[in-house]
Design a protein around this motif. Sequence first.
Motif, PDB file in Angstrom:
ATOM      1  N   PHE A  62       5.800 -31.481  25.297  1.00  0.00           N
ATOM      2  CA  PHE A  62       6.272 -32.862  25.404  1.00  0.00           C
ATOM      3  C   PHE A  62       6.914 -33.102  26.774  1.00  0.00           C
ATOM      4  N   PHE A  63       7.565 -34.227  26.910  1.00  0.00           N
ATOM      5  CA  PHE A  63       8.026 -34.713  28.224  1.00  0.00           C
ATOM      6  C   PHE A  63       9.299 -35.509  27.970  1.00  0.00           C
ATOM      7  N   VAL A 120       6.945 -44.099  23.548  1.00  0.00           N
ATOM      8  CA  VAL A 120       6.099 -42.993  23.082  1.00  0.00           C
ATOM      9  C   VAL A 120       6.739 -41.659  23.463  1.00  0.00           C
ATOM     10  N   PRO A 121       6.951 -40.748  22.540  1.00  0.00           N
ATOM     11  CA  PRO A 121       7.314 -39.384  22.952  1.00  0.00           C
ATOM     12  C   PRO A 121       6.083 -38.727  23.575  1.00  0.00           C
ATOM     13  N   VAL A 122       5.939 -38.926  24.879  1.00  0.00           N
ATOM     14  CA  VAL A 122       4.724 -38.478  25.578  1.00  0.00           C
ATOM     15  C   VAL A 122       4.583 -36.962  25.485  1.00  0.00           C
ATOM     16  N   GLY A 123       3.393 -36.504  25.194  1.00  0.00           N
ATOM     17  CA  GLY A 123       3.125 -35.071  25.143  1.00  0.00           C
ATOM     18  C   GLY A 123       1.674 -34.812  25.451  1.00  0.00           C
ATOM     19  N   TYR A 124       1.324 -33.544  25.574  1.00  0.00           N
ATOM     20  CA  TYR A 124      -0.073 -33.163  25.810  1.00  0.00           C
ATOM     21  C   TYR A 124      -0.288 -31.780  25.230  1.00  0.00           C
TER      22      TYR A 124
END
Lengths: 435, 435
Positions: free
Chosen positions: B136-137, B163-167
Motif C-alpha cells: 500500500f501507500f 482510495v487506500p492506494v496499493g499495488y
Amino acid sequence: MVGLDHTHDAPARSWVPGADGHPDFPIQNLPLGVFSMEDGAKRAGIAIGDRILDLPATRAAGLLSGEAARAVAAAEGGALNGLLALGAGPRRSLREQVFGLLRADGPHRDRASPLLHEASSCTLHLPAAIGDYTDFFVGIHHATNTGRQFRPDQPLLPNYKHVPVGYHGRASSIRPSGLPVRRPHGQAKPPHLDAPVFGPSRRLDYELELGVWIGPGNALGEPVPIAEAAAQVAGFCLLNDWSARDIQGWEYQPLGPFLAKSFSTTISPWIVTPEALAPFRAPQAPRPEGDPAPLPYLFDAADQAGGALDLELEVLLSTPASREAGLAPHRVARSNARHMYWTVAQMVAHHTSGGCNLRPGDLLGTGTLSGPEPDSYGSLLETTQGGKQPIRLATGEERRFLEDGDEVILTARGVREGFAPIGFGACRATVLAAR
Amino acid sequence: MVGLDHTHDAPARSWVPGADGHPDFPIQNLPLGVFSMEDGAKRAGIAIGDRILDLPATRAAGLLSGEAARAVAAAEGGALNGLLALGAGPRRSLREQVFGLLRADGPHRDRASPLLHEASSCTLHLPAAIGDYTDFFVGIHHATNTGRQFRPDQPLLPNYKHVPVGYHGRASSIRPSGLPVRRPHGQAKPPHLDAPVFGPSRRLDYELELGVWIGPGNALGEPVPIAEAAAQVAGFCLLNDWSARDIQGWEYQPLGPFLAKSFSTTISPWIVTPEALAPFRAPQAPRPEGDPAPLPYLFDAADQAGGALDLELEVLLSTPASREAGLAPHRVARSNARHMYWTVAQMVAHHTSGGCNLRPGDLLGTGTLSGPEPDSYGSLLETTQGGKQPIRLATGEERRFLEDGDEVILTARGVREGFAPIGFGACRATVLAAR
C-alpha cells in the motif's frame, strides 16, 4: 522449424474415438492439466479428443517409464509444479510415450482404454499452484489504442519500445475456465461527479491474452540470459484479464492497476506445451523503421528468428438473449498472437534481469493481443472506444461493456499448412450480477 | 484499551534468563516465527529474550493443551499458514499458555527449559508461505514528498484521500532479515541521455514499512466488511521495500513499479501478534479540515477510535567504514506508525471490496511510513531530496543513495507508560555489489 519430430506428423492418427480431427486436442497436441472425478481427488491428465488420460494411473499400470514416469511422479498431489520444474527433457519424454500409447497402432490399447475418462464427467482445475502472476503489456496495438484514449498526442509512452512493460498481478483470484465471474463493487469517479462513488462496476470488460507457464525457474539474484529464456517456458494457456474500467481509471495512478483487475482472472486449464506449439513458431515481426533496437540483454538472434507464435485468437460473446434464441456466440474479435512487440523470451529475460526469481508454476500474461483493425481489438475498451461506439449483436442488442449474464469465450488455435491444427480449449466465464 | 489481560501486566517476569527487560522480546511480546537448527528442519517457535521456544516440542511434551495445542499442530511443516488461518481464538490460547509456562512462577520450568534454544544458534526463516504480497501507500507524508518531486504543484493525486492506494508486489523475492540484497541491474534513462542504458542501479534505496500478516482470509467474491477487517490481521513485521529509483523512474508508467522493487524485499522474521500490540493501539488521527470523509465501506467507528498503531520506528545505516571504525549504526530517521492516512482495517476492507480473496499468510505492506520532518523520512529519496542533499555520517562519509556494503537496519518498538516496552527484532540486510 526447431523441435519437430514424429509427434508432429499431420497424418498421425489415434485409436481414441473422436481424437482425429478434434478442433483442439488431436494426438499432436497432448496438453497437460489437472482434473478430478467424483471422488474429488486431483490428478494429472492429458487431453486427447473429448477424453482425459489419467497420468498417475497410466504410470501405475506400467505404461510409462524412465523420464516420463519421473515427470508424472513429480506431479503427485494434484498440481503440476513439480513436473514443470523438470524442464523440457522429461516433458518431451512424457509427450513421446503418451503419443506412442495413444496412436492408432499403439500396442497397449486394451490396457490404456480404461485409463481414459470422458472430459464432460471430469472437473478441470488450475494446473499448478501459481506462486506469482505477472501481467505484461506487449500487445502494441492495445497499448496504442488504450493510450490514445488518455493521451491523444502521445499514445505510447517513451519507455514502451525499450522496456517490456509489466506489473505484478493477483495470483489468488485466478480461476479455471467455466467458473463464473462476479461483477465487482469498487470506487469510481464519473466525470460528471465531484467525488467518487462506491458501487457495482458499470464498465466491466475482458482482455484477450495468452498465459505463459514458467518451468524450472531461477534463483534470486541470478538473471536468465535471453538465450536461455525460452527454456524457462513450460507451456501456454488463454487468459482473460477481466477489467473494471471505471475502477481502473480512478485508482491506477500512480502505482498501477489493482482492484480493477484483482477480482478475477480466468485461464484455460490445459497447458499447451512448447513441443506441441513447435509447428506454429514464427519469426518476430521486424520492428518498424525508426524503432530502437532492443538492448543487448533483450536480443537473441534465434529468438528473433523463431520466438513468435502464430496462433489465431478469437473473442466470442453470448448473451442471455442470444442463448435464448439459440444463436451461436457472436465473434467480437479475431486476432493473432503475432501482435506482440516483445517475445515471450524477452519477457522472461527482462523479468529476471534485476535478479527477480521465477518459480515453477508462476504465470505470466502477455497483455491484450489486439490487432491493428477494429475487428481484431481484444477488449471492449478498444472495440467500443471506451463505450462510445457500441457493438451490435445478431439479437439486435448493443454492448458498450459487459452486462450480467454475458458469457465471454476466448479461443486460440494453431493452423499451418502441413500440420494438424490444434487448439487451446475454451477459456470461458459468465458474468454474475454484483452482490 | 481493548483486549488487555494479565499477559500485558508490566510487572510480569519470566524465568528465562535475559527475558526481563529484553528490548524486543520480554514475556509480554511472545511473537511467532519459524526457525531451524543444525538438522535444518523448520519448526514453529516463539521468541523469549534471546531464546526461542520450540513449539512442536512443547506440544509433544504435553505442555500445551486444547486450542493452543491445536494451533501448534496447524503449523506443522515449518510454515505458520495453518496457524494464522485459525484466527484469534487459538492464537490467544497459545499466547496465554506460553505466558503461563514462561512466567517466573510457572510450575513447569524444569520441563520447559530444554525446549528453549539460543536464538544465535538458530536460523530464522520466513514465517509463512506468502501467497500474495500487496504493498500500500498509506504514509501520507511519503506520498506527498515523493509526489512533490514529480508534480510540485500537485504532490498528492486526486484519488489519494479517497482510495487506500496499493499495488501487487512480488512474493517470490521476500527474504527474512539477515540475508543480503544484491544491487540489481536494470534499465534506466538518465536525464542527460536520449536513450536508456542497462546496468547496475545507481539509485538504490530502502523504504521503512510495516508488514501485515493475513489470518483467516476470505472467499473470492465475498468482501470483508470494515467492522470485521481487524479480525483478518494475524500480526505485524517490519518490511524494507528495497527500491531502485532509477529503474523505477523509467519503467513505472503506466502500470506501476515492477523490477524497481521485485529484486528483493526484506522482512523481520517474527510475527508480532495483535494481542501483543493491544497496549499500543491509538485513535486514528483526525483528518485535516477539508479532507473528505471515508466512503461508508471504509468507515468504522471502533476502527477510528483504536485502529492506529503507536509504534516508534527507526532507520539505521552502517557502512563498511563505520563498522571498521567501530561506530554504532547511524540513525537516519525516526518515525512512527501513526503516520498512516488509512488504518490497516481500511487496507483490508478496501483490498477485498471488489471480491478479491486474501489467503492465510498473505502479506500486506503499509507503504513508507515517513513523518512530517526531514529526520523522520523513511527513504533516501525523501531524506536526500532525490540525491540532491546528501546526508553526512559520523565517519565523514556522505550518502545520496546506498553504496555496496551498506547495511540498513529497521526497528519498531511499542513504548507506553504502564506497559512493558516490546520490539519487533531487527529487519536488516547488507547491500552486495551487482554481479
